[in-house]
Design a protein around this motif. Structure first.
Motif, mmCIF file in Angstrom:
data_model
loop_
_atom_site.group_PDB
_atom_site.id
_atom_site.type_symbol
_atom_site.label_atom_id
_atom_site.label_comp_id
_atom_site.label_asym_id
_atom_site.label_seq_id
_atom_site.Cartn_x
_atom_site.Cartn_y
_atom_site.Cartn_z
ATOM 1 N N ASP A 97 0.843 -1.195 0.000
ATOM 2 C CA ASP A 97 0.000 0.000 0.000
ATOM 3 C C ASP A 97 0.880 1.247 0.000
ATOM 4 O OD1 ASP A 97 -1.791 2.009 0.317
ATOM 5 O OD2 ASP A 97 -2.487 1.410 2.305
ATOM 6 N N PRO A 98 1.185 1.814 -1.175
ATOM 7 C CA PRO A 98 2.049 2.995 -1.232
ATOM 8 C C PRO A 98 1.414 4.241 -0.657
ATOM 9 C CG PRO A 98 1.139 2.504 -3.393
ATOM 10 C CD PRO A 98 0.761 1.358 -2.496
ATOM 11 N N SER A 99 0.116 4.198 -0.338
ATOM 12 C CA SER A 99 -0.554 5.361 0.238
ATOM 13 C C SER A 99 -0.487 5.354 1.763
ATOM 14 C CB SER A 99 -2.023 5.395 -0.198
ATOM 15 O OG SER A 99 -2.760 4.357 0.415
ATOM 16 N N ARG A 100 0.214 4.389 2.346
ATOM 17 C CA ARG A 100 0.228 4.229 3.788
ATOM 18 C C ARG A 100 1.561 4.704 4.368
ATOM 19 N NH1 ARG A 100 -2.546 0.253 7.063
ATOM 20 N NH2 ARG A 100 -1.604 0.224 9.114
ATOM 21 N N PHE A 119 -8.008 7.030 1.527
ATOM 22 C CA PHE A 119 -9.112 6.139 1.188
ATOM 23 C C PHE A 119 -9.275 5.976 -0.319
ATOM 24 C CE2 PHE A 119 -10.431 7.365 5.492
ATOM 25 C CZ PHE A 119 -10.753 6.117 6.012
ATOM 26 N N SER A 120 -9.577 4.745 -0.720
ATOM 27 C CA SER A 120 -9.959 4.442 -2.101
ATOM 28 C C SER A 120 -10.949 3.287 -2.074
ATOM 29 C CB SER A 120 -8.739 4.086 -2.954
ATOM 30 O OG SER A 120 -8.151 2.880 -2.508
ATOM 31 N N PRO A 121 -11.781 3.154 -3.095
ATOM 32 C CA PRO A 121 -12.730 2.039 -3.123
ATOM 33 C C PRO A 121 -12.007 0.702 -3.271
ATOM 34 C CG PRO A 121 -13.379 3.789 -4.636
ATOM 35 C CD PRO A 121 -11.976 4.089 -4.215
ATOM 36 N N PRO A 122 -12.605 -0.403 -2.810
ATOM 37 C CA PRO A 122 -12.013 -1.728 -3.025
ATOM 38 C C PRO A 122 -11.784 -1.975 -4.517
ATOM 39 C CG PRO A 122 -13.840 -1.861 -1.474
ATOM 40 C CD PRO A 122 -13.872 -0.475 -2.039
ATOM 41 N N GLY A 123 -10.657 -2.591 -4.844
ATOM 42 C CA GLY A 123 -10.362 -2.911 -6.234
ATOM 43 C C GLY A 123 -9.786 -1.772 -7.037
ATOM 44 N N SER A 124 -9.398 -0.663 -6.384
ATOM 45 C CA SER A 124 -8.819 0.460 -7.102
ATOM 46 C C SER A 124 -7.473 0.082 -7.711
ATOM 47 C CB SER A 124 -8.636 1.660 -6.171
ATOM 48 O OG SER A 124 -9.882 2.138 -5.720
ATOM 49 N N PHE A 125 -7.062 0.835 -8.735
ATOM 50 C CA PHE A 125 -5.798 0.560 -9.425
ATOM 51 C C PHE A 125 -4.619 0.603 -8.460
ATOM 52 C CE2 PHE A 125 -2.058 2.221 -11.721
ATOM 53 C CZ PHE A 125 -1.853 1.165 -12.598
ATOM 54 N N PRO A 127 -3.609 0.023 -4.741
ATOM 55 C CA PRO A 127 -4.194 -0.607 -3.550
ATOM 56 C C PRO A 127 -4.056 0.283 -2.320
ATOM 57 C CG PRO A 127 -2.063 -1.581 -4.048
ATOM 58 C CD PRO A 127 -2.391 -0.675 -5.206
ATOM 59 N N SER A 128 -4.956 0.108 -1.377
ATOM 60 C CA SER A 128 -4.904 0.889 -0.149
ATOM 61 C C SER A 128 -5.436 0.065 1.010
ATOM 62 C CB SER A 128 -5.736 2.172 -0.297
ATOM 63 O OG SER A 128 -5.733 2.915 0.906
ATOM 64 N N ASP A 129 -4.849 0.277 2.193
ATOM 65 C CA ASP A 129 -5.370 -0.328 3.420
ATOM 66 C C ASP A 129 -6.511 0.491 4.001
ATOM 67 O OD1 ASP A 129 -3.642 -2.501 3.418
ATOM 68 O OD2 ASP A 129 -2.088 -1.431 4.537
ATOM 69 N N ALA A 130 -6.823 1.640 3.384
ATOM 70 C CA ALA A 130 -7.964 2.470 3.773
ATOM 71 C C ALA A 130 -9.010 2.344 2.673
ATOM 72 C CB ALA A 130 -7.528 3.921 3.949
ATOM 73 N N LEU A 131 -10.125 1.706 2.982
ATOM 74 C CA LEU A 131 -11.151 1.400 1.991
ATOM 75 C C LEU A 131 -12.422 2.179 2.279
ATOM 76 C CD1 LEU A 131 -10.745 -2.496 1.832
ATOM 77 C CD2 LEU A 131 -9.795 -0.791 0.260
ATOM 78 N N THR A 132 -12.980 2.811 1.257
ATOM 79 C CA THR A 132 -14.273 3.466 1.393
ATOM 80 C C THR A 132 -15.339 2.639 0.690
ATOM 81 O OG1 THR A 132 -15.599 5.423 0.903
ATOM 82 C CG2 THR A 132 -13.738 4.986 -0.578
ATOM 83 N N TYR A 133 -16.414 2.368 1.416
ATOM 84 C CA TYR A 133 -17.545 1.619 0.865
ATOM 85 C C TYR A 133 -18.681 2.554 0.453
ATOM 86 C CZ TYR A 133 -14.976 -1.888 3.558
ATOM 87 O OH TYR A 133 -13.995 -2.685 4.094
ATOM 88 N N ASP A 134 -18.651 3.798 0.931
ATOM 89 C CA ASP A 134 -19.671 4.788 0.597
ATOM 90 C C ASP A 134 -18.955 6.100 0.298
ATOM 91 O OD1 ASP A 134 -21.732 6.629 0.458
ATOM 92 O OD2 ASP A 134 -22.851 5.777 2.134
ATOM 93 N N THR A 135 -18.703 6.376 -0.972
ATOM 94 C CA THR A 135 -17.924 7.559 -1.347
ATOM 95 C C THR A 135 -18.694 8.862 -1.149
ATOM 96 O OG1 THR A 135 -18.590 7.238 -3.658
ATOM 97 C CG2 THR A 135 -16.472 6.291 -2.975
ATOM 98 N N ARG A 136 -19.997 8.794 -0.881
ATOM 99 C CA ARG A 136 -20.726 10.015 -0.533
ATOM 100 C C ARG A 136 -20.323 10.497 0.855
ATOM 101 N NH1 ARG A 136 -26.620 7.908 -0.635
ATOM 102 N NH2 ARG A 136 -25.466 6.300 0.524
ATOM 103 N N LEU A 137 -20.049 9.564 1.763
ATOM 104 C CA LEU A 137 -19.684 9.906 3.129
ATOM 105 C C LEU A 137 -18.177 9.982 3.321
ATOM 106 C CD1 LEU A 137 -22.229 7.692 5.108
ATOM 107 C CD2 LEU A 137 -22.465 10.064 4.381
ATOM 108 N N VAL A 138 -17.440 9.095 2.670
ATOM 109 C CA VAL A 138 -15.976 9.070 2.753
ATOM 110 C C VAL A 138 -15.446 9.060 1.323
ATOM 111 C CG1 VAL A 138 -13.951 7.872 3.655
ATOM 112 C CG2 VAL A 138 -16.118 7.787 4.922
ATOM 113 N N PRO A 139 -15.214 10.223 0.716
ATOM 114 C CA PRO A 139 -14.794 10.275 -0.688
ATOM 115 C C PRO A 139 -13.422 9.651 -0.907
ATOM 116 C CG PRO A 139 -15.604 12.406 0.074
ATOM 117 C CD PRO A 139 -15.448 11.555 1.289
#
Length: 260
Positions: A97-100, A119-125, A127-139
């Motif tokens: 996770d280069p964003s960590r 944060f990024s959605p699951p399956g993003s190009f 990878p991240s250990d911070a996952l957002t499942y609702d981008t309206r609340l956690v962009p």
């Protein structure tokens, strides 16, 4: 003892946190985060992650110096420096996770940890250990930082968040398992006394409200320590209290084995 608090206001300082509690509207305590420009939208999130991936910066920890840990232990900076008591150097970004970014320090019977992510959605190009499942609340592109200080008298957990929906209440708790593409992967709340009460005394609650820039912070102080391997993430919920839909998750190495 008081189960959670934030370092603002005019109350007496806590012996572990050094903070001064302020009562919040839902019975906990919280404060406004520092204002910064809000990062929002999928394109902004992708740009932030790609920037981090190619070395321009690493999460929140690479941008700001760490606060001094309680008890006089020096905090690490983003280049692996440390205070006068010694400890492990900063870990920086992981290969997965280069964003960590992670900083850890340990000496005697106490330890300090800070970890940050984007944060990024699951399956993003990227990878991240911070996952957002609702981008309206956690962009995508929103940021999170978690700190933990432990010593024989207890544990202090703090969080700072940036780029969320402005002026909104969120719930947050420590959970038992790492994050996954399925929000349920993080498991239930971590409990000091398993199968006992679900409250801020037996669990770690970090409910917060964002300011006009979408930034928030909270801190919880407990008179107990995490069991080894028992706490592995924080979940951001869509409402405060003991439940709520899971809007985002961040994998965190809580406890003594997270310092290795």
């Amino acid at each position: 003892m008081t189960a959670w608090m934030v370092r603002t206001g005019h109350g007496p300082a806590h012996p572990i946190s050094g903070g001064r509690p302020t009562a919040g509207p839902e019975g906990g305590t919280r404060s406004r985060g520092r204002g910064i420009s809000r990062v929002s939208g999928a394109l902004a999130g992708a740009a932030a992650l790609l920037t981090l991936a190619y070395g321009a910066g690493v999460g929140v920890a690479a941008q700001e110096p760490a606060p001094a840990a309680p008890g006089g232990h020096g905090a690490h900076d983003s280049h692996g420096g440390h205070g006068g008591h010694g400890g492990h150097g900063a870990h920086g970004a992981s290969a997965a996770d280069p964003s960590r970014a992670d900083d850890v320090a340990a000496t005697g019977g106490s330890s300090w940890m800070r970890t940050a992510g984007v944060f990024s959605p699951p399956g993003s190009f990227v990878p991240s250990d911070a996952l957002t499942y609702d981008t309206r609340l956690v962009p995508a592109g929103a940021r999170i930082e978690i700190t933990e200080f432990t010593d024989p008298s207890g544990t202090r957990v703090g969080t700072r968040l940036r780029g969320l929906t402005p002026g909104r209440a969120y719930g947050m708790h420590v959970h038992t398992s790492p994050c996954g593409a399925d929000p349920a992967a993080a498991g239930p709340h971590y409990q000091h006394r398993p199968s006992a009460t679900a409250d801020p005394v037996n669990e770690v609650w970090l409910d917060f409200r964002t300011d006009e820039d979408g930034d928030g912070r909270a801190e919880a102080v407990q008179d107990w320590n995490f069991r080894e391997g028992g706490a592995r993430s924080v979940i951001i919920h869509d409402r405060q209290g003991g439940a709520g839909e899971r809007a985002a998750c961040f994998t965190v190495p809580f406890g003594p084995d997270g310092r290795a």
